[in-house]
Design an enzyme around this catalytic site. Structure first.
Site, PDB file in Angstrom:
ATOM      1  CG  ASP A 275      38.212  31.473  31.955  1.00  0.00           C
ATOM      2  OD1 ASP A 275      36.899  31.831  31.209  1.00  0.00           O
ATOM      3  OD2 ASP A 275      37.758  30.627  32.556  1.00  0.00           O
TER       4      ASP A 275
ATOM      5  CD  GLU B 116      33.885  28.383  28.443  1.00  0.00           C
ATOM      6  OE1 GLU B 116      33.126  27.756  28.389  1.00  0.00           O
ATOM      7  OE2 GLU B 116      35.055  28.285  28.627  1.00  0.00           O
TER       8      GLU B 116
END
Length: 384
Positions: A73, A139
């Site tokens: 991500d 994250e």
């Protein structure tokens, strides 16, 4: 060698802004499956948060077991019109590959996958132990349905990790200048001072919390929490906002709040740190000021991978490729290494982090080749 640049490009072209996966994990899963890895796609959920896809892949059943961790991500690109090249193009210009996630940290993941595939190709498709990948899509945001749950899931399956390399962009200026072997913990809170609301013309009928919170901010900020330790810089407490919730100029507010964050080293535990700050607050308040702290929950505790055989192995691999002996550092913000450290020793080593989260984020094509060679060197030494 397997082309890490191509993998980086394919990952960048997946616009995986948290919580979207946008196909990024599929790119990795296809490569790893083809190489003989057993793969698992796991979606984690929690009330009030987005569902997040995660990937675990392993080849080998014996030890030693090294895992490469990372996140696919990325943060939003911001003003895409300000980019020199489209933010999710993965285009190469003047020796750099451009795109959100090039540095943080799709490039690092691509290099670790390329290195692992090359190692397997040279060793009849099997490591002398086990290689795995722990890859999350959560994250850059709340980090609730990502690495922390993926590790718990793996532990419940009986997975045991001996060592981990997290491919965050650890280098400051050039490849090989820094390995992260620990991180300070993070603890946030709100200082609340009670007063009594009243008219500014009649201060004797009110209690103004503004001067009091100002004194307490100074008292808590002025005295050092510690003077650092062998591996860590001193802890620091920083106030980040002060608010009284009052827009009127003729009203003394009844309450004042100040938010703060502490980055703390291994001189403290979370409990001992809170106790120290509470003790200093009580002393500063005396018998007159009414104040307390609302502590926010935190899963970001201090950790350290002590220098030893694993860090020595990584240093040797880095030095053999770059000619530089990296600093073993504990500086910087938090990462998913804080979760991994509860399961096995972890180091962070990836690309140069100068453009992460910026407009025109980009990674040097040469650095991607260098990092792939370093990861391959780590695997060669690990299974020697």
């Amino acid at each position: 060698m397997t082309d890490a640049l191509t993998i980086t490009r394919d990952l960048i072209r997946c616009p995986s802004v948290t919580p979207a996966d946008a196909g990024a994990l599929g790119v990795l899963e296809a490569l790893l499956k083809q190489a003989g890895f057993t793969t698992h796609r796991i979606t984690f959920s929690e009330a009030g948060t987005a569902d997040i896809d995660n990937l675990y892949a392993r080849i080998g059943t014996e030890g030693p077991h090294i895992t490469f961790a990372g996140h696919t991500d990325v943060v939003p690109p911001g003003d895409e019109a300000a980019w020199s090249l489209p933010a999710f193009s993965g285009e190469v210009r003047d020796g750099y590959i451009y795109g959100r996630g090039a540095v943080d940290m799709k490039g690092g993941i691509a290099c670790s996958v390329a290195a692992a595939l090359d190692y397997l190709r040279d060793h009849d498709g099997q490591p002398k132990g086990s290689i795995s990948f722990l890859i999350t899509g959560d994250e850059e945001d709340v980090s609730i349905n990502g690495t922390i749950k993926l590790l718990q899931w793996a532990a419940e399956r009986g997975e045991k990790f001996d060592h981990c390399v997290l491919g965050e962009p650890s280098n400051q200026e050039v490849m090989g200048d820094c390995i992260k072997i620990g991180r300070r913990g993070s603890q946030s809170g709100t200082l609340i001072v009670e007063g009594r609301q009243g008219h500014v013309a009649y201060p004797h009928r009110a209690e103004n919390p503004v001067p009091d919170i100002s004194r307490l901010i100074v008292a808590l900020s002025d005295e050092p929490l510690d003077h650092g330790s062998a591996q860590f810089q001193p802890s620091n407490l920083e106030f980040t906002s002060v608010d009284v919730g009052n827009t009127a100029s003729n009203v003394i507010p009844g309450l004042a709040r100040a938010k703060f964050n502490i980055r703390y080293n291994d001189c403290h535990t979370q409990d001992s740190l809170r106790a120290l700050v509470e003790e200093r607050l009580a002393k500063a308040c005396g018998n007159r000021i009414r104040a307390h702290i609302d502590w926010l929950p935190s899963n970001s505790k201090v950790f350290l991978t002590k220098p030893g055989p694993f860090t020595d192995l990584a240093v040797a691999a880095i030095e053999s490729v770059t000619g530089r002996k990296p600093e073993l550092s504990t500086t910087g913000g938090t990462s998913d290494a804080r979760f991994i450290a509860s399961y096995c020793p972890v180091i962070e080593f990836g690309l140069v982090g100068q453009t992460m989260h910026q407009i025109d984020e980009r990674a040097s094509v040469a650095d991607i080749a260098t990092l792939t060679k370093i990861y391959r060197g780590i695997l060669d030494r690990y299974f020697a």
